[in-house]
Design an enzyme around this catalytic site. Structure first.
Site, PDB file in Angstrom:
ATOM      1  N   ASP A   8      -4.397 -49.031  43.505  1.00 36.58           N
ATOM      2  CA  ASP A   8      -3.795 -49.227  42.187  1.00 36.58           C
ATOM      3  C   ASP A   8      -4.916 -49.811  41.327  1.00 36.58           C
ATOM      4  O   ASP A   8      -5.250 -50.991  41.448  1.00 36.58           O
ATOM      5  CB  ASP A   8      -2.615 -50.199  42.336  1.00 36.58           C
ATOM      6  CG  ASP A   8      -2.081 -50.683  40.982  1.00 36.58           C
ATOM      7  OD1 ASP A   8      -2.509 -50.143  39.939  1.00 36.58           O
ATOM      8  OD2 ASP A   8      -1.239 -51.595  40.992  1.00 36.58           O
ATOM      9  N   LYS A  70      -9.631 -50.180  31.534  1.00 35.85           N
ATOM     10  CA  LYS A  70      -8.727 -49.032  31.702  1.00 35.85           C
ATOM     11  C   LYS A  70      -8.222 -48.512  30.359  1.00 35.85           C
ATOM     12  O   LYS A  70      -7.954 -47.331  30.208  1.00 35.85           O
ATOM     13  CB  LYS A  70      -7.557 -49.476  32.584  1.00 35.85           C
ATOM     14  CG  LYS A  70      -6.637 -48.356  33.010  1.00 35.85           C
ATOM     15  CD  LYS A  70      -5.708 -48.881  34.078  1.00 35.85           C
ATOM     16  CE  LYS A  70      -4.606 -47.928  34.405  1.00 35.85           C
ATOM     17  NZ  LYS A  70      -3.728 -48.505  35.431  1.00 35.85           N
ATOM     18  N   GLU A 147       1.647 -44.012  38.523  1.00 33.02           N
ATOM     19  CA  GLU A 147       2.022 -45.336  39.032  1.00 33.02           C
ATOM     20  C   GLU A 147       3.524 -45.475  39.300  1.00 33.02           C
ATOM     21  O   GLU A 147       3.907 -45.931  40.381  1.00 33.02           O
ATOM     22  CB  GLU A 147       1.527 -46.418  38.070  1.00 33.02           C
ATOM     23  CG  GLU A 147       0.023 -46.610  38.205  1.00 33.02           C
ATOM     24  CD  GLU A 147      -0.639 -47.236  37.004  1.00 33.02           C
ATOM     25  OE1 GLU A 147       0.063 -47.756  36.125  1.00 33.02           O
ATOM     26  OE2 GLU A 147      -1.881 -47.194  36.941  1.00 33.02           O
ATOM     27  N   ASP A 169       7.660 -49.689  34.003  1.00 31.41           N
ATOM     28  CA  ASP A 169       6.375 -50.244  34.437  1.00 31.41           C
ATOM     29  C   ASP A 169       5.597 -50.796  33.245  1.00 31.41           C
ATOM     30  O   ASP A 169       5.033 -50.040  32.456  1.00 31.41           O
ATOM     31  CB  ASP A 169       5.588 -49.113  35.139  1.00 31.41           C
ATOM     32  CG  ASP A 169       4.229 -49.578  35.657  1.00 31.41           C
ATOM     33  OD1 ASP A 169       3.839 -50.737  35.395  1.00 31.41           O
ATOM     34  OD2 ASP A 169       3.555 -48.780  36.321  1.00 31.41           O
TER      35      ASP A 169
END
Ligand code: AMP
Length: 592
Positions: A8, A70, A147, A169
């Site tokens: 992850d 990211k 994810e 999420d």
């Protein structure tokens, strides 16, 4: 093949899992943490640190510390440090290298393959960039998976019953929501939506802005011009936010934050949860749009959901939990760890790909529609959003002008009907079309999306058979040559890093040897003590220099001498060692 892991690669934190006896297990990092901050720091001495150590030194080295990379994946943004410019892929690769090295140290074998997760709402170029980061770090990326899908996979493992699940999420920098159908061993993503520029960092920013305004109001000082103060503010803001997940108010105390005409200025203020909720209400509200959209794309009403899973650190915020509950009418499930389930799901998917886990089928979807531009700035959709992947779809187009012998294929991704409002993924030209009146040639355009969500587009003139295709790499992504160069640099850095580590260990051993020699010297003759003193001086000098061979040589010399002196002390008794016994030592003792 070495070990396979699930990674992850988070905006704020990253997490790694591996398969043990058919189950995913989290791998602790070298510091013992189960997650690793996704932070890279370049120290002034040229060293690079990643993880908790990088996060810890950020306040004093803010200009050379990289957070939340990211958010930049798939963009042209570059990180510039010491005159060198790094792509987001290269910075991400540095994080992956640390995760890989720690996993290898823990498992005692090399880690070669990984399944890496990305937010469901990541575009094609962001996925490509993630794959490239893996390649640069020396990892064979078996699959890129979403994810929320990974979270559902981790969750679905031991919950056999058929159910419709919503995965909400909210991480550090991205938000996505997916609706999944879990039936025995099959997990099908029905719809996904989100915003890949919304996350916990935005909540921190709200607190930071409030603190800056308060300080300006009270002290008349604008802290936004003070980078060091801003770093402390951001750090305190995140801490306050986390505390407010369990407490109703928190004290933010930042002594010596700035200096005014009459001396040092401190910040001391209280933030209540009510105020925090008020400052961030728009962010919580912004997550509701995608949640509604995913549900309606899946053709479901909130009442048809069996469960709601919360993933990502920011779902610990009480106002977020309350909003999700209000919207879905369900208490979110808390039986999976929001920080670890994504890596575990990625690992399970790796297990499926490697044949270690059987009978589990994952059907994912593409998050955004894909198509091409046709005359009049029209977006002609070829694959609709939320179509299960892998998928291949074709459509026939024709020419717009008489005797046109080439067409430009402009590939787009997005939901707008106007081509120029969507995101360009790439362009290519199909030439050599047979000369004919407009509308006569038949050009077949085919889109395919592989299981990683990566897109390939081809065009074929059915008249001449002429064919042209591209695997889309957005212009902001790196070329193969650039990636190869980055791979070589990363390998070189890994080798240098190893060398640096060995060198540090050697200096540590040398320090230890010097301490040992000091500890035993009280039992030695003056002459030997002086001799050791000299050796210590030589060793210290070698340690200050760069020549590791010289350190080795001095250490060997000292070790031999200590052994020989130790033998002598044993043979003659400790208490005989001082003063009067000097004469008992012969030259041969010294040579050791
Ligand atoms: P993730 O990307 O899933 O690791 O989530 C990281 C984000 O979660 C960061 O913005 C953290 O500040 C935030 N976070 C972690 N723990 C908490 C907490 N207890 N309350 C609120 N936010 C949190």
């Amino acid at each position: 093949m070495g070990k396979m892991v699930g990674i992850d690669l988070g905006t704020t934190n990253s997490c790694v899992a591996y398969m043990e006896n058919g189950e995913p297990v989290i791998i602790p990092n070298a510091e013992g943490g189960r997650t690793t901050p996704s932070v890279v720091a370049f120290l002034k001495n040229g060293e690079r640190v990643v993880g908790a150590a990088a996060k810890r030194q950020a306040v004093t080295n803010s200009q050379r510390t990289v957070f939340s990379i990211k958010r930049d994946m798939g963009t042209d943004n570059r990180v510039k440090i010491d005159g060198k410019s790094y792509t987001p892929q290269e910075i991400s690769a540095m994080i992956l290298q640390k995760l890989k090295a720690d996993a290898e140290a823990y498992l005692g074998e090399s880690v070669t393959d990984a399944v890496i997760t990305v937010p469901a709402y990541f575009s094609d170029s962001q996925r490509q960039a993630t794959k490239d980061a893996g390649r640069i770090a020396g990892i064979n990326v078996l699959r890129i998976i979403n994810e929320p899908t990974a979270a559902a996979l981790a969750y679905g493992m031991d919950k056999g019953a058929a159910q419709k699940i919503m995965v909400y999420d909210l991480g550090g920098g991205t938000f996505d929501v997916s609706v999944l159908d879990v039936q025995n061993d099959m997990i099908e993503v029905l719809a996904t939506a989100g915003n890949n520029r919304l996350g916990g960092d935005d909540f921190d920013n709200c607190i930071s802005s409030w603190l800056v305004d308060e300080f300006l109001r009270q002290e008349g000082i604008d802290l936004t011009r003070e980078p060091a103060a801003m770093n402390r503010i951001r750090e305190a803001a995140e801490k306050a936010k986390i505390e407010l997940s369990s407490a109703m108010s928190t004290v933010i105390s930042l002594p010596f934050l700035a200096s005014g005409p009459d001396g040092a200025k401190h910040m001391e203020t209280t933030l209540t949860r009510a105020k925090f909720d008020q400052l961030t209400a728009h962010l919580v509200e912004a997550t509701m749009g995608p949640a509604k959209q995913a549900l309606s794309d899946a053709g479901l009403t909130p009442a048809q959901l069996s469960r709601v899973l919360l993933v990502g650190g920011s779902t610990r915020i009480p106002a977020v939990q309350k909003a999700v509950k209000q919207f879905t009418g369900k208490d979110p499930s808390r039986d999976i760890n929001p920080d670890e389930c994504v890596a575990m799901g990625a690992c399970l998917q790796g297990g499926v790909l490697a044949g270690q886990v059987t009978g589990l089928l994952l059907l994912d979807v593409t998050p955004l529609s894909l198509g091409i531009e046709t005359m009049g700035d029209v977006f002609s959709r070829i694959i609709d959003r939320n179509t299960s992947i892998p998928v291949q779809r074709s459509q026939i187009f024709t020419t717009a002008a008489n005797f046109q012998t080439s067409v430009d294929v402009h590939v787009l991704q997005g939901e707008r009907e106007i081509a120029s409002c969507n995101k360009t993924l790439g362009r290519f030209r199909l030439s050599g079309i047979r000369r004919a009146l407009r509308g006569v040639p038949q050009i077949e355009v085919t889109f395919s999306i592989d299981a990683n969500g990566i897109v390939n587009v081809s065009a074929r003139d059915l008249g001449t058979g002429k064919h042209q295709e591209i695997t889309l790499t957005h212009s902001s992504n790196m070329s193969d040559a650039e990636i190869d160069k980055a791979v070589r640099e990363a390998q070189r850095y890994a080798a240098e890093d190893k060398q640096r580590k060995q060198s540090a260990e050697l200096r540590n051993d040398a320090e230890q040897l010097m301490n040992d020699s000091r500890a035993i010297q009280k039992n030695l003759s003056r002459q030997d003590r002086e001799r050791l003193e000299g050796m210590r001086r030589n060793l210290k000098k070698a340690m200050d220099g760069k020549n590791d061979d010289e350190i080795h040589r001095c250490m060997a010399e000292m070790t031999r001498a200590l052994e020989s002196m130790g033998r002598h002390v044993q043979n003659h008794g400790a208490d005989e060692s001082d003063g009067a016994m000097d004469a008992d030592f012969t030259d041969s003792d010294y040579r050791g």
